[in-house]
Design a protein around this motif. Structure first.
Motif, PDB file in Angstrom:
ATOM      1  N   UNK A 158      54.649   8.596  19.734  1.00 13.49           N
ATOM      2  CA  UNK A 158      54.890   9.848  19.021  1.00 13.49           C
ATOM      3  C   UNK A 158      53.991   9.924  17.792  1.00 13.49           C
ATOM      4  N   UNK A 159      53.944   8.822  17.055  1.00 13.82           N
ATOM      5  CA  UNK A 159      53.102   8.768  15.866  1.00 13.82           C
ATOM      6  C   UNK A 159      51.639   8.965  16.242  1.00 13.82           C
ATOM      7  N   UNK A 160      51.216   8.231  17.270  1.00 13.30           N
ATOM      8  CA  UNK A 160      49.828   8.293  17.704  1.00 13.30           C
ATOM      9  C   UNK A 160      49.433   9.711  18.119  1.00 13.30           C
ATOM     10  N   UNK A 161      50.358  10.363  18.810  1.00 14.36           N
ATOM     11  CA  UNK A 161      50.045  11.697  19.329  1.00 14.36           C
ATOM     12  C   UNK A 161      49.856  12.703  18.211  1.00 14.36           C
ATOM     13  N   UNK A 162      50.449  12.409  17.059  1.00 12.58           N
ATOM     14  CA  UNK A 162      50.255  13.320  15.924  1.00 12.58           C
ATOM     15  C   UNK A 162      48.816  13.247  15.440  1.00 12.58           C
ATOM     16  N   UNK A 163      48.206  12.056  15.597  1.00 20.91           N
ATOM     17  CA  UNK A 163      46.873  11.870  15.038  1.00 20.91           C
ATOM     18  C   UNK A 163      45.759  12.009  16.073  1.00 20.91           C
ATOM     19  N   UNK A 164      45.994  11.444  17.247  1.00 15.12           N
ATOM     20  CA  UNK A 164      44.902  11.330  18.197  1.00 15.12           C
ATOM     21  C   UNK A 164      44.891  12.482  19.208  1.00 15.12           C
ATOM     22  N   UNK A 165      43.694  12.834  19.648  1.00 19.60           N
ATOM     23  CA  UNK A 165      43.588  13.870  20.670  1.00 19.60           C
ATOM     24  C   UNK A 165      43.567  13.242  22.058  1.00 19.60           C
ATOM     25  N   UNK A 166      43.109  12.000  22.118  1.00 16.43           N
ATOM     26  CA  UNK A 166      43.094  11.334  23.418  1.00 16.43           C
ATOM     27  C   UNK A 166      43.618   9.910  23.275  1.00 16.43           C
ATOM     28  N   UNK A 167      44.532   9.559  24.137  1.00 13.99           N
ATOM     29  CA  UNK A 167      45.071   8.201  24.116  1.00 13.99           C
ATOM     30  C   UNK A 167      44.886   7.606  25.498  1.00 13.99           C
ATOM     31  N   UNK A 168      44.355   6.409  25.512  1.00 11.80           N
ATOM     32  CA  UNK A 168      44.230   5.706  26.782  1.00 11.80           C
ATOM     33  C   UNK A 168      45.161   4.501  26.738  1.00 11.80           C
ATOM     34  N   UNK A 169      46.045   4.451  27.704  1.00 10.08           N
ATOM     35  CA  UNK A 169      46.957   3.318  27.774  1.00 10.08           C
ATOM     36  C   UNK A 169      46.410   2.334  28.801  1.00 10.08           C
ATOM     37  N   UNK A 170      46.122   1.145  28.340  1.00  9.27           N
ATOM     38  CA  UNK A 170      45.582   0.142  29.240  1.00  9.27           C
ATOM     39  C   UNK A 170      46.731  -0.699  29.782  1.00  9.27           C
ATOM     40  N   UNK A 171      46.894  -0.652  31.088  1.00  6.80           N
ATOM     41  CA  UNK A 171      48.051  -1.321  31.697  1.00  6.80           C
ATOM     42  C   UNK A 171      47.673  -2.645  32.362  1.00  6.80           C
ATOM     43  N   UNK A 172      46.575  -3.249  31.925  1.00  6.08           N
ATOM     44  CA  UNK A 172      46.103  -4.405  32.684  1.00  6.08           C
ATOM     45  C   UNK A 172      47.077  -5.584  32.652  1.00  6.08           C
ATOM     46  N   UNK A 173      47.898  -5.680  31.596  1.00  4.71           N
ATOM     47  CA  UNK A 173      48.849  -6.794  31.553  1.00  4.71           C
ATOM     48  C   UNK A 173      50.198  -6.449  32.169  1.00  4.71           C
ATOM     49  N   UNK A 174      50.337  -5.189  32.564  1.00  2.99           N
ATOM     50  CA  UNK A 174      51.663  -4.736  32.979  1.00  2.99           C
ATOM     51  C   UNK A 174      51.817  -4.866  34.492  1.00  2.99           C
ATOM     52  N   UNK A 175      52.894  -5.532  34.882  1.00  5.63           N
ATOM     53  CA  UNK A 175      53.112  -5.720  36.318  1.00  5.63           C
ATOM     54  C   UNK A 175      53.895  -4.552  36.917  1.00  5.63           C
ATOM     55  N   UNK A 176      54.931  -4.131  36.184  1.00  7.16           N
ATOM     56  CA  UNK A 176      55.663  -2.970  36.667  1.00  7.16           C
ATOM     57  C   UNK A 176      56.165  -2.134  35.488  1.00  7.16           C
ATOM     58  N   UNK A 177      56.390  -0.872  35.771  1.00  7.69           N
ATOM     59  CA  UNK A 177      56.947   0.021  34.762  1.00  7.69           C
ATOM     60  C   UNK A 177      58.374   0.313  35.183  1.00  7.69           C
ATOM     61  N   UNK A 178      59.273   0.379  34.201  1.00  8.85           N
ATOM     62  CA  UNK A 178      60.586   0.822  34.644  1.00  8.85           C
ATOM     63  C   UNK A 178      60.730   2.316  34.359  1.00  8.85           C
ATOM     64  N   UNK A 179      61.814   2.890  34.836  1.00  7.41           N
ATOM     65  CA  UNK A 179      61.935   4.334  34.784  1.00  7.41           C
ATOM     66  C   UNK A 179      61.897   4.869  33.350  1.00  7.41           C
TER      67      UNK A 179
END
Lengths: 715, 186, 83
Positions: free
Chosen positions: C22-43
């Protein structure tokens, strides 16, 4: 720890709120369904109170769970005593959850309850009056299997070829609280789809709030999946075994619907021929079997196989036709969908009419007068048409009122009070959908009256009142609206107490003057009634805020009048129809919107000094001794407006759930009848908009949802 | 209402091994939608803005008394904006029992595409996400991208940046099958 | 800007994730989330992504995902994203 406890309190209150009517319902119906629901709720309470570290509560609910389990298993019978124990237990749990009072009273109640539960478990009647088997067979007939009863198999699967694929439609609604129980719904869905291949998956995201208002720890998505699987339906159900308490799952075997929509008719023809002894059962089965494989018409097959002659089949077909016709002519059942369509068309006519009226304004002289008077004549006819059409949808409220007799008698018994229900205006007619939605709030209010409004017999004796208390349910029409009253002759609401509570919660200041009506309206605030302990003005707090929400949905209003010692009246005012409302057309820039007239208090042009910014409240307008939050519609909707200074434009004061709002608009265009068109598509989902309406010029104006709008603003 | 030139398309119930599609243009590409999905095609009309709606939602229109949401396919496909002109039309389609309008540059034709010539989601360098594509039809030398309107008009989408590891994945021959959850052998 | 998403992202940390985003979205126009360490996302996480993505679309901003594994792609699909 504190956080968990807070979460638990919220959840528990929600559960308790649902449990209570369920328990009363259990007494009325003795239905195993109700038993299961109660058992599951108690089970959840036990689990989450343990997690929140509330050991006393956890132990207590554990006992209660055992009790319900015994009832569920059929070894205990549902009777008045059991209902009393359950309801009293709810009281105790509520007190304990509120945690405000650790007095002797609660302690005594607990000891008493625990010994009652023990006694009941030991000496309870063991004859097993709950007919569990009946439950199973019922589900099988519906072939709609709710995941709770894992043992139930749909009959369709029983006959199916083991190797064949089946199609299942699975609808899953998870509780918002599901994450708190360490469950990831997505994992469940993954497990589910690993059992087959998805034909269609729809994720319902309509409940997902805007990013700004999102509570990331609640679950908002629901699924509707059609999948093909080689597994039996019970295997599919098993996927949900660990989320039984946290979801509603419906699994249908829809293979038949997928494959052969013709089946029904075929069966009937076969049956006719069977009843006429033209063919026998074996022959019919054979024909049906071949029919499945070949897809040929059943009549053809019968002749082909030599089971019946041409004429025999022909006469059977004729008979089938006759039966169809008979059904058609002897019944005038009309689906509500058709009525809705008529209503829509009528809406069109009304719109067209106002277009003609508008056009007539541009004509000069005699011509104009003739057109106007013709349109006025037409207007009378359409209004009458509308009334008649609405009349078809109207049903008398009597039966709904009547069903509360039983409810009042039973509930009064529970509270050991002597109460008579008096019904007036049973013939008053309301829209069918309105009546259906009125049921719950009425129940809440009646219960509230029995519980709190009406004094104990001793108290009534002391104050010299008639020992037989009375609750009145009354309905009547007035000025194009329907009124429904719930009145009791009880002790009335203690204004001072409500006031104190309102001050405590910061709704008003000690010095504020406030009318009774406004004061009582606080009772509808969420959390207002539930926070107090039993015996206080709100006591059980059967969620008056829920009542308010229900009435809002019906576009109605509710108010309370009460006189100490004399009783309380709840008056609900409802529109005659849900489809057409009176609205105020307003303009912001080039956009037009409709504000429901019911919500509007007044409109003003504020002076400079009446508009200011207050810390924590934002921009406000000072109106009649009150600060009302100012909403600049053009900012909220991100559109252009003519004015940006509220002192040049107008503000419309509207009444929302929790107080008033001042909506800044450019112009009030005028008041008119508004035909509501729904806009509930996922694409147009919008809390601030309740629907759309088509104006005389064919353009669309969106209808503002004042309560949704208030919710959007306050965060 | 006179300004609305409406063409009501008749549904063809004949069981043919051909599938009828309404084709239309966005930019220089031709798209198609199954004729059974299309209720009618109307000219550009007044669109009422709906506040705070999805980015590709243009607003709602009055379609003979029904309020129908309208989306701009250019926006949905993240193509640059183009002024509406005389050729711009709204194709009214039925998605999950509801009517939705799609704004397209121009409508071109109703064509019969032999089912046999329809390829299911190939490796195709379309400007739009493959999920929205039901298949590619071919008529003579023209490719027609057949859209899956259910997906286009209701799905959320998020952009993923392919890395080396993942681009291998997406070169799998049958992406769609994988996504639709064919997991019987797991 | 690119944010590397912690491997333990899940319902226990989702609130923090949400507030940070939420904080980031106030400042940035583009956000890239790098999921390379993430095995699964929960709901819970996917819900935040859906809502954040919708918000971005409205405001002409963007959220993109990077290094999305096959499993996560599948999860995103099941949770209602087209991918």
């Amino acid at each position: 720890m504190e956080g968990l406890r807070e979460i638990f309190t919220g959840e528990a209150q929600e559960i308790l709120q649902n449990l209570e009517p369920e328990i009363v319902n259990l007494e009325e119906t003795k239905s195993p369904d109700a038993v299961n629901k109660i058992f599951r709720s108690v089970h959840t309470l036990k689990g989450s109170s343990g997690m929140a570290g509330l050991m006393e509560l956890s132990e207590f609910t554990h006992k209660l769970e055992n009790l319900m389990d015994a009832v569920r298993g059929g070894s205990l019978q549902v009777d008045g005593d059991l209902i009393d124990i359950l309801l009293n237990s709810m009281d105790w749990i509520r007190m304990n959850v509120a945690g405000t009072d650790k007095s002797d009273v609660t302690e005594t109640l607990k000891i008493q309850l625990l010994s009652q539960i023990d006694a009941y478990m030991q000496n309870g009647n063991l004859s097993g009056h709950l007919q569990v088997p009946a439950y199973n067979s019922l589900s099988a007939i519906n072939s709609e299997v709710i995941a709770d009863n894992t043992s139930v198999k749909s009959s369709a699967t029983d006959n199916s070829d083991e190797t064949a694929y089946r199609f299942y439609r699975i609808k899953v609604v998870f509780k918002e609280s599901v994450f708190r129980n360490g469950i990831d719904p997505l994992m469940i869905i993954e497990d589910l789809v690993s059992l087959g291949r998805i034909s269609r998956r729809v994720v319902d995201k309509r409940k997902l709030p805007d990013f700004e208002n999102l509570d990331p720890e609640k679950c908002f998505l629901n699924w509707d999946i059609i999948m093909r699987s080689g597994y039996d339906i019970s295997k599919i159900e098993d996927t949900f075994i660990f989320v039984r308490d946290h979801s509603t799952v419906k699994i249908n075997d829809i293979t038949e619907a997928f494959n052969a929509p013709r089946n029904l008719e075929v069966q009937k023809l076969g049956e006719i021929m069977l009843s006429k002894n033209i063919i026998n059962k074996q022959e019919l089965d054979k024909v049906l079997e071949t029919q499945k494989q070949s897809g040929k018409k059943i009549a053809e097959l019968m002749i082909e196989k030599g089971y019946a002659s041409d004429e025999e089949v022909k006469s059977a077909l004729e008979e089938q036709d006759k039966i169809k016709k008979k059904i058609e002519s002897s019944s005038i059942r009309v689906s509500t969908g058709k009525l809705d369509k008529l209503l829509n068309l009528l809406g069109e006519i009304i719109i067209g009419q106002s277009a003609i009226m508008r056009a007539a304004e541009g004509i000069e002289g005699d011509e104009a007068e003739r057109v106007v008077s013709a349109v006025n004549g037409l207007d009378r006819t359409t209004r009458e048409f509308q009334e008649n059409l609405m009349g078809i949808r109207m049903i008398p409220i009597g039966p709904t009122f009547e069903q509360f007799r039983r409810f009042v008698r039973d509930t009064a018994k529970i509270f050991n009070k002597d109460i008579k229900l008096v019904i007036e205006g049973a013939e008053t007619e309301l829209d069918k959908t309105v009546i259906e939605k009125l049921n719950d709030p009425l129940k809440h209010m009646i219960r509230n009256s029995i519980d709190h409004g009406i004094e104990s017999t001793e108290e009534r004796k002391k104050s010299g009142k008639n020992l037989n208390a009375e609750i009145f349910l009354k309905a009547y029409h007035q000025e194009g609206s329907v009124y429904v009253e719930v009145r009791d002759d009880g002790r009335g609401i203690d204004k001072l107490r409500v006031r104190k509570k309102a001050e405590q919660l910061g709704f008003i200041k000690h010095s504020d003057e406030i009318s009774d009506e406004n004061l009582f309206s606080f009772l509808f605030m969420p959390g207002f009634s539930t926070a107090e302990k039993v015996g206080d003005l709100s006591g059980r707090g059967v969620g008056m805020d829920v009542v308010k929400t229900n009435i809002d949905e019906l576009r109605g209003t509710i108010k309370i009048e009460s006189e100490k010692g004399r009783g309380t009246v709840f008056t609900i005012k409802l529109p005659l129809t849900l489809a057409i409302i009176d609205g105020m057309l307003i303009r912001v820039g080039e956009h037009k919107y409709v504000i429901p007239l019911l919500s509007i208090v007044e409109s003003i042009r504020p002076a400079k000094k009446e508009v200011k910014t207050i810390k924590g409240q934002g921009e406000v307008v000072y109106i009649r001794g009150q600060y009302v939050s100012l909403i600049r519609l053009y900012e909220l909707f991100r559109i252009k407006s003519e004015y940006t200074d509220p002192c040049n434009s107008l503000v419309v004061i509207v009444e929302a759930n929790n107080g008033m709002l001042a909506l800044m608009v450019d112009e009030l265009i005028g008041q008119q009848q508004i035909v509501i068109k729904s806009m509930d598509s996922e694409l147009t989902k919008n809390r601030a908009i309740s629907g759309a309406s088509i104006l005389g010029d064919g353009k669309i104006a969106l209808i503002l949802d004042i309560h949704g709008l208030a919710g959007d603003v306050i965060h | 209402m006179e300004d609305i030139k409406s063409t009501i398309l008749k549904q063809n119930d004949d069981e043919e091994r051909e599938h009828q599609h309404v084709t239309f243009l966005i930019g220089d590409e031709t798209y198609g939608v199954g004729v059974e999905k299309v209720k009618e095609i109307i000219g550009m009309t007044d669109i009422t803005h709906v506040p705070n709606a999805a980015f590709f939602m243009e607003g709602v229109i009055n379609l003979r008394g029904s309020v129908v949401p309208v989306v701009d396919l250019r926006k949905k496909f993240k193509m640059h904006k183009r002024e509406y002109d005389n050729y711009t039309v709204i194709i009214i389609v039925e998605v999950k029992d509801r009517l939705i309008g799609m704004i397209v540059d121009s409508v071109s034709d109703v064509v019969n595409i032999p089912v046999s010539s329809i390829q299911s989601t190939p490796q195709f360098t379309a400007k739009i996400k493959t999920d929205f594509i039901e298949g590619i039809g071919r008529i003579e030398n023209n490719l027609i991208i057949l859209l899956d309107v259910d997906m286009i008009l209701t799905e959320d989408e998020i952009e993923t940046i392919e890395t080396i590891e993942n681009s291998e994945l997406s070169s799998d021959s049958d992406e769609k099958e994988k996504k639709t959850g064919d997991d019987e052998d797991q | 800007m690119t944010i590397e998403v912690n491997e333990n992202i899940g319902v226990k940390t989702v609130k923090k994730f949400y507030l940070e985003l939420k904080e980031l979205l106030k400042k940035e126009a583009e956000i890239i989330l790098d999921l390379q360490n993430v095995k699964r996302l929960d709901l819970s996480v996917v819900q935040v992504l859906i809502a954040a993505n919708r918000e971005c679309m409205k405001n002409n901003k963007s959220i993109k995902l990077k290094s999305v594994s096959k499993d996560i792609k599948r999860q995103l699909y099941l949770a209602g994203f087209s991918n």
